[in-house]
Design a protein around this motif. Structure first.
Motif, mmCIF file in Angstrom:
data_model
loop_
_atom_site.group_PDB
_atom_site.id
_atom_site.type_symbol
_atom_site.label_atom_id
_atom_site.label_comp_id
_atom_site.label_asym_id
_atom_site.label_seq_id
_atom_site.Cartn_x
_atom_site.Cartn_y
_atom_site.Cartn_z
ATOM 1 N N UNK A 188 87.316 64.216 55.288
ATOM 2 C CA UNK A 188 87.723 62.933 54.357
ATOM 3 C C UNK A 188 88.918 62.289 55.081
ATOM 4 N N UNK A 189 89.916 63.128 55.357
ATOM 5 C CA UNK A 189 91.272 62.495 55.970
ATOM 6 C C UNK A 189 90.808 61.702 57.358
ATOM 7 N N UNK A 190 90.121 62.483 58.091
ATOM 8 C CA UNK A 190 89.614 62.090 59.539
ATOM 9 C C UNK A 190 88.868 60.529 59.349
ATOM 10 N N UNK A 191 87.977 60.795 58.385
ATOM 11 C CA UNK A 191 87.239 59.429 58.229
ATOM 12 C C UNK A 191 87.841 58.401 57.509
ATOM 13 N N UNK A 192 89.163 58.871 56.651
ATOM 14 C CA UNK A 192 89.980 57.822 56.172
ATOM 15 C C UNK A 192 90.652 57.003 57.131
ATOM 16 N N UNK A 193 91.109 57.863 58.252
ATOM 17 C CA UNK A 193 91.983 57.367 59.243
ATOM 18 C C UNK A 193 91.114 56.287 60.203
ATOM 19 N N UNK A 194 89.944 56.724 60.263
ATOM 20 C CA UNK A 194 89.043 55.834 61.233
ATOM 21 C C UNK A 194 88.783 54.471 60.198
ATOM 22 N N UNK A 196 90.646 53.144 57.924
ATOM 23 C CA UNK A 196 91.865 52.169 57.998
ATOM 24 C C UNK A 196 91.581 51.362 59.296
ATOM 25 N N UNK A 197 91.610 52.296 60.365
ATOM 26 C CA UNK A 197 91.594 51.421 61.662
ATOM 27 C C UNK A 197 90.507 50.156 61.735
ATOM 28 N N UNK A 198 89.351 50.477 60.958
ATOM 29 C CA UNK A 198 88.327 49.418 61.182
ATOM 30 C C UNK A 198 88.700 48.461 60.078
ATOM 31 N N UNK A 199 89.204 48.720 59.207
ATOM 32 C CA UNK A 199 89.791 47.789 58.100
ATOM 33 C C UNK A 199 90.798 46.821 58.732
ATOM 34 N N UNK A 200 91.571 47.355 59.706
ATOM 35 C CA UNK A 200 92.584 46.681 60.441
ATOM 36 C C UNK A 200 92.089 45.726 61.543
ATOM 37 N N UNK A 201 90.595 45.713 61.673
ATOM 38 C CA UNK A 201 89.794 44.822 62.601
ATOM 39 C C UNK A 201 89.816 45.786 63.832
ATOM 40 N N UNK A 202 89.991 46.880 64.014
ATOM 41 C CA UNK A 202 89.592 47.629 65.421
ATOM 42 C C UNK A 202 88.198 48.161 65.135
ATOM 43 N N UNK A 203 87.326 47.349 65.344
ATOM 44 C CA UNK A 203 85.652 47.751 65.243
ATOM 45 C C UNK A 203 85.282 48.466 66.369
ATOM 46 N N UNK A 204 86.227 48.802 67.287
ATOM 47 C CA UNK A 204 85.834 49.766 68.217
ATOM 48 C C UNK A 204 86.089 50.991 68.119
ATOM 49 N N UNK A 205 86.797 51.487 67.136
ATOM 50 C CA UNK A 205 87.390 52.803 66.447
ATOM 51 C C UNK A 205 85.861 53.764 66.312
ATOM 52 N N UNK A 206 86.068 54.827 67.063
ATOM 53 C CA UNK A 206 84.739 55.841 66.780
ATOM 54 C C UNK A 206 84.971 56.714 65.595
#
Length: 450
Positions: A188-194, A196-206
């Motif tokens: 869940x923490x790994x998913x939350x980190x990803x 959060x990056x997507x929510x910040x606009x980093x759509x290339x986050x894996x």
């Protein structure tokens, strides 16, 4: 109704709980069997060894007298045992050391000659009975042994106190509970980190491949699918914007040509002037759309260029416009720094906010820049009316206008800051808007030096 998933979180928690409960129950039930004070059969090898001692005692005893342990020991010599206890049929005991309660209880409880046993009490142990027949009398022989076991006392203490048994159960269950908690929270923490990056606009986050078949794994798969769908939609939107812009250029060119022919035949008129003005606005809008499209779809590799070479013509034009409009523009000396950039793209990113400041400032525009070990930071301040706080974050969206009337007067299309934001993002930087003290707007552009 959706069928229950055996790999689901509820099933895992249920099975984990009962497995842990059964494990603790098995340990608690088996603890009494581990009590070292339990009487257990004496191994055959030890029985043979003890019978040799009995034979030695028998050989040392006077044949024509009643059995006397002390006399037998004097003849037999020192034996590799701690104590010797000899009990006759009447219960009389001869011993090398006075028997304590544990020894007396063992001799009363264990008297089957066919099954010698061994019992323990702290550091002492006793084995027997063994048959000794002398001068027509039968005796039961027991041997006391010294047991050097540093953990024996601890085990006895645990078994004698229920609170300690509870502590043992808690000690067993704690790492199992921690293991379950880590299994549930780490993905869940790994998913939350990803996310959060997507929510910040980093759509290339894996999205991490959790390789799970429960709800967490399904959530990760759904988020990954959602991101791919979102990227596809954005790409289609950008492509549509680019296609529309290109398609509008051809009819606009024909309209401009028709307007020029009409002017040549009929001369100037208010209607033609109005048409020319609207054509100019439409041409600027299409140009900005194409610039935004190019900023979003840049594919060639950037190069290292001097910031001074990029800023010099931009600032010269801005100083000229400021003088023409009766405003003051303050700029520092040109920086001696090279950045990895697309020059035309970054020029639009720096020029558009500066032109906005020139348009909306009352009398003063201040440009400044600083650098750190990692970033180059440029600020643009104006003393205009500013922007409401709730609209600051919306300034960089395409076609967003704070005041439609004001934009119609200045000829704005609502794309300048959007182009700047996209260009800055492509360079790995960020652009923000804030209030300028005491009034006006502050634009901050931060670009990485590496």
């Amino acid at each position: 109704m959706k069928p229950h998933n055996i790999h689901g979180l509820s099933s895992q928690i249920f099975l984990w709980f009962w497995s842990m409960l059964l494990l603790i129950l098995a340990v608690v039930i088996s603890l009494p069997s581990l009590d070292p004070r339990n009487t257990i059969p004496l191994p055959p090898k030890e029985q043979l060894y003890m019978k040799q001692h009995v034979s030695a005692l028998l050989q040392g005893a006077p044949p024509d007298q009643a059995f006397d342990l002390q006399q037998a020991l004097q003849v037999a010599g020192l034996m590799q045992v701690g104590s010797i206890y000899v009990r006759d049929k009447e219960g009389q005991v001869q011993s090398t050391t006075p028997p304590d309660k544990f020894v007396m209880r063992f001799m009363l409880e264990v008297d089957q000659l066919t099954s010698p046993m061994i019992g323990r009490d702290h550091d002492d142990a006793i084995a027997g009975p063994f048959l000794l027949e002398h001068n027509g009398h039968s005796y039961h022989v027991y041997f006391g042994l010294n047991v050097d076991n540093p953990y024996l006392f601890l085990v006895i203490q645990i078994l004698d106190h229920p609170v300690l048994i509870l502590l043992v159960a808690m000690l067993i269950s704690t790492p199992l509970c921690l293991l379950l908690a880590m299994r549930l929270t780490r993905p869940i923490q790994q998913l939350q980190q990803s996310v959060s990056q997507i929510a910040a606009g980093e759509l290339e986050t894996r999205i991490p491949n959790l390789d799970r078949r429960d709800e967490i794994g399904q959530l990760a798969d759904n988020v990954s699918h959602m991101v791919e769908t979102l990227k596809l939609m954005i790409q289609k939107q950008k492509q549509l914007l680019s296609d529309i812009s290109h398609e509008l250029r051809s009819p606009l060119t024909r309209i401009q040509l028709a307007q020029a022919l009409i002017r040549r035949k009929q001369g100037d008129s208010n209607e033609l002037a109005r048409i020319e003005s609207e054509i100019g606005r439409l041409d600027k809008l299409i140009g900005d759309l194409l610039d935004l499209s190019r900023a979003q779809q840049h594919v060639e590799a950037p190069g290292h260029h001097q910031l001074a070479d990029l800023l010099d013509p931009i600032l010269d034009d801005a100083l000229f416009e400021a003088n023409q409009s009766g405003k003051q523009l303050r700029v520092p000396p040109l920086p001696d720094i090279a950045l990895r950039m697309w020059p035309e793209l970054l020029a639009r990113a720096l020029e558009n906010p500066l032109r906005n400041a020139l348009k909306y400032a009352t009398s003063l525009i201040e440009v400044d820049w600083t650098s750190t070990d990692q970033y180059w930071i440029m600020t643009i301040r104006d003393d205009g009316a500013g922007v409401p706080a709730e609209q600051l974050a919306l300034l960089f969206q395409p076609f967003y206008r704070v005041d439609d009337a004001r934009n119609s007067q200045t000829g704005g299309t609502g794309l300048g800051l959007a182009i700047a934001a996209e260009a800055v993002r492509r360079h790995g930087g960020i652009i923000t808007a804030d209030h300028n003290d005491p009034h006006g707007l502050l634009i901050t552009i931060t670009l990485p030096l590496a």
